[in-house]
Design a protein around this motif. Structure first.
Motif, PDB file in Angstrom:
ATOM      1  N   ALA A 260      56.649 -52.915 -61.439  1.00 33.87           N
ATOM      2  CA  ALA A 260      57.056 -53.924 -60.823  1.00 33.87           C
ATOM      3  C   ALA A 260      58.580 -53.726 -60.159  1.00 33.87           C
ATOM      4  O   ALA A 260      58.609 -54.482 -59.209  1.00 33.87           O
ATOM      5  CB  ALA A 260      57.560 -54.766 -62.192  1.00 33.87           C
ATOM      6  N   ARG A 261      59.141 -53.038 -60.622  1.00 32.49           N
ATOM      7  CA  ARG A 261      60.567 -52.501 -59.825  1.00 32.49           C
ATOM      8  C   ARG A 261      60.007 -52.179 -58.318  1.00 32.49           C
ATOM      9  O   ARG A 261      60.588 -52.265 -57.352  1.00 32.49           O
ATOM     10  CB  ARG A 261      61.446 -51.572 -60.634  1.00 32.49           C
ATOM     11  N   PHE A 262      59.179 -51.202 -58.283  1.00 34.19           N
ATOM     12  CA  PHE A 262      58.678 -50.497 -56.924  1.00 34.19           C
ATOM     13  C   PHE A 262      58.097 -51.599 -55.904  1.00 34.19           C
ATOM     14  O   PHE A 262      58.579 -51.622 -54.991  1.00 34.19           O
ATOM     15  CB  PHE A 262      57.538 -49.434 -57.249  1.00 34.19           C
ATOM     16  N   GLY A 267      58.800 -55.362 -51.470  1.00 32.38           N
ATOM     17  CA  GLY A 267      58.906 -56.825 -51.107  1.00 32.38           C
ATOM     18  C   GLY A 267      60.203 -57.109 -50.460  1.00 32.38           C
ATOM     19  O   GLY A 267      60.045 -57.736 -49.123  1.00 32.38           O
ATOM     20  N   GLU A 268      61.310 -56.452 -50.689  1.00 33.89           N
ATOM     21  CA  GLU A 268      62.490 -56.586 -50.214  1.00 33.89           C
ATOM     22  C   GLU A 268      62.726 -56.120 -48.915  1.00 33.89           C
ATOM     23  O   GLU A 268      63.078 -56.724 -48.043  1.00 33.89           O
ATOM     24  CB  GLU A 268      63.593 -56.160 -50.976  1.00 33.89           C
ATOM     25  N   GLY A 274      54.443 -56.814 -47.816  1.00 41.85           N
ATOM     26  CA  GLY A 274      53.940 -55.277 -48.225  1.00 41.85           C
ATOM     27  C   GLY A 274      54.141 -54.288 -47.029  1.00 41.85           C
ATOM     28  O   GLY A 274      54.500 -54.492 -45.988  1.00 41.85           O
ATOM     29  N   VAL A 275      53.579 -53.113 -47.346  1.00 36.28           N
ATOM     30  CA  VAL A 275      53.463 -52.007 -46.410  1.00 36.28           C
ATOM     31  C   VAL A 275      52.274 -52.015 -45.574  1.00 36.28           C
ATOM     32  O   VAL A 275      51.265 -52.059 -45.710  1.00 36.28           O
ATOM     33  CB  VAL A 275      53.304 -50.633 -47.430  1.00 36.28           C
ATOM     34  N   SER A 276      52.875 -52.001 -44.229  1.00 34.63           N
ATOM     35  CA  SER A 276      51.879 -51.969 -43.193  1.00 34.63           C
ATOM     36  C   SER A 276      51.070 -50.585 -43.018  1.00 34.63           C
ATOM     37  O   SER A 276      49.946 -50.655 -42.923  1.00 34.63           O
ATOM     38  CB  SER A 276      52.360 -52.605 -41.781  1.00 34.63           C
ATOM     39  N   VAL A 277      51.958 -49.602 -43.123  1.00 37.17           N
ATOM     40  CA  VAL A 277      51.324 -48.396 -43.177  1.00 37.17           C
ATOM     41  C   VAL A 277      52.182 -47.284 -44.240  1.00 37.17           C
ATOM     42  O   VAL A 277      53.106 -47.445 -44.224  1.00 37.17           O
ATOM     43  CB  VAL A 277      51.509 -47.595 -41.883  1.00 37.17           C
ATOM     44  N   PHE A 278      51.217 -46.816 -45.123  1.00 38.03           N
ATOM     45  CA  PHE A 278      51.786 -46.114 -46.240  1.00 38.03           C
ATOM     46  C   PHE A 278      51.122 -44.736 -46.212  1.00 38.03           C
ATOM     47  O   PHE A 278      49.889 -44.400 -45.840  1.00 38.03           O
ATOM     48  CB  PHE A 278      51.089 -46.598 -47.514  1.00 38.03           C
TER      49      PHE A 278
END
Length: 388
Positions: A260-262, A267-268, A274-278
């Motif tokens: 949840a913290r990750f 999100g911030e 969300g992450v566009s490219v991970f």
């Protein structure tokens, strides 16, 4: 035929019923032949310790020595060498020239490596030998101007790999998303030197970048590079597989809290998208969080498998979310001079010229430090036998 000094890794015991037995490097002398017409005799100058060297010592996922059908092998897949002698048919290389050694064994019809020298290519040499004989077409000369010292070039394989992976990954992301962005897409990574190098390429293309680490020195290095440093210690129990297999009844609750913290941090950083490219070169128990953090039309890309080779996905969810999964390995042989030129012209090299280089005689100490993950740097270097 001459004998040269080398650190060798012997084959492990045949009986693996009790699990793999970690290997140890032994300093000895090994024979090498004279170069053939299309070969070159080189000496090792500076090498960079690679993850595949740890895989070989740990004999995980396989005993690579036995897989090669040999009694012992010499490791060392990434570094700079000096030409000592060329074969009669070799052109474009001369004695004393400093070169990048491309450790490709067999390549496919497109130029991509199928086997890697000093790892799974049978009969291949490695940089933990004082000298070795290699095919001339596996050498890429360094620029003659000496603008960048050989120490900065030694980790080149991480940068070549990053260049190739980002080339594919960026094209995949753009295939679904218009170039006219209303905001900076987020590229987030966890891993090591390849991810660190790749994020610089992403920033040059206009992406917002971030990288995860749990070590103060690396967080400082990440921030200095221009990426957002994300402290891994804010979500200490983010390992789903460990929590799932734990006998501690509270383990899964701790995992959910870390997850949840990750996701809150993601999100911030991403404006809630969300992450566009991970760039995920770890996998394993972190893969669940990787996929949960991925934006719609997002790309998850990997060029490594440090903590887990097997991944699990719900195909329906991935299809509906239009997620693209990218898997690459190394780079194309014919791209090597081009990538070298990009590095030379733009200064896209690690800033490690003044960092420590482990002497050749202390290579086993370097291996143990790497195993414990006690390096502050992403690019641990060792010197060739001729340089101490």
């Amino acid at each position: 035929m001459e004998n040269v000094q080398a650190w060798v890794l012997p084959a492990g015991p045949q009986d693996r019923s009790g699990g793999p037995v970690r290997g140890e490097l032994t300093l000895t002398r090994i024979p090498i032949a004279s170069p053939g017409d299309h070969e070159v005799l080189v000496e090792s100058l500076v090498g960079c310790w690679e993850a595949n060297m740890e895989h070989a010592l740990a004999r995980s996922p396989v005993d690579i020595v036995r897989q090669r059908g040999e009694d012992r092998i010499v490791l060392g897949t990434c570094g700079v060498v000096r030409v000592l002698r060329t074969g009669a048919a070799v052109r474009g290389l001369r004695e004393g020239q400093e070169c990048l050694w491309i450790p490709f064994g067999q390549v496919d019809r497109h130029g991509y490596a199928e086997t890697i020298c000093a790892y799974d290519a049978p009969g291949s040499p490695g940089l933990l030998a004082e000298r070795m004989v290699v095919p001339a077409d596996r050498l890429v000369p360094l620029p003659a101007d000496g603008r960048h010292p050989v120490e900065r070039w030694a980790p080149f394989a991480r940068y070549f790999t990053a260049w190739d992976n980002w080339r594919v990954t960026s094209r995949c992301w753009r295939s679904q998303v218009d170039d006219a962005w209303d905001e900076q897409p987020l590229v987030l990574g966890w891993g090591g030197g390849v991810v660190f190098a790749e994020l610089e390429l992403a920033r040059r293309e206009g992406f917002r970048t971030a990288m995860v680490s749990g070590r103060d020195s690396r967080l400082k290095e990440i921030a200095a590079s221009g990426a957002i440093a994300v402290d891994r210690r804010e979500f200490p129990d983010l390992d789903y597989l460990r929590a799932k297999e734990s006998t501690d009844p509270d383990a899964m609750d701790r995992y959910r809290a870390s997850e949840a913290r990750f996701l809150e941090i993601v999100g911030e950083l991403s404006g809630g998208h969300g992450v566009s490219v991970f760039l995920d070169n770890l996998g394993g128990g972190l893969h669940r969080a990787t996929m949960k953090s991925l934006a719609r039309e997002g790309v998850v890309s990997t060029v490594g498998w440090k903590t887990g080779m097997r991944l699990w996905n719900l195909r329906a969810t991935e299809c509906i979310s239009r997620h693209i999964h990218v898997h690459t390995h190394a780079w194309r042989l014919q791209d090597a001079p081009r990538i070298r030129d990009v590095m030379q012209e733009t200064g896209w090299l690690p800033d490690i010229a003044d960092g420590p280089v482990t002497p050749f005689a202390r290579v086993p100490e370097l291996a143990e430090t790497y195993r414990r993950d006690d390096f502050d740097t992403y690019f641990p270097l060792f010197s060739g036998a001729g340089r101490g």
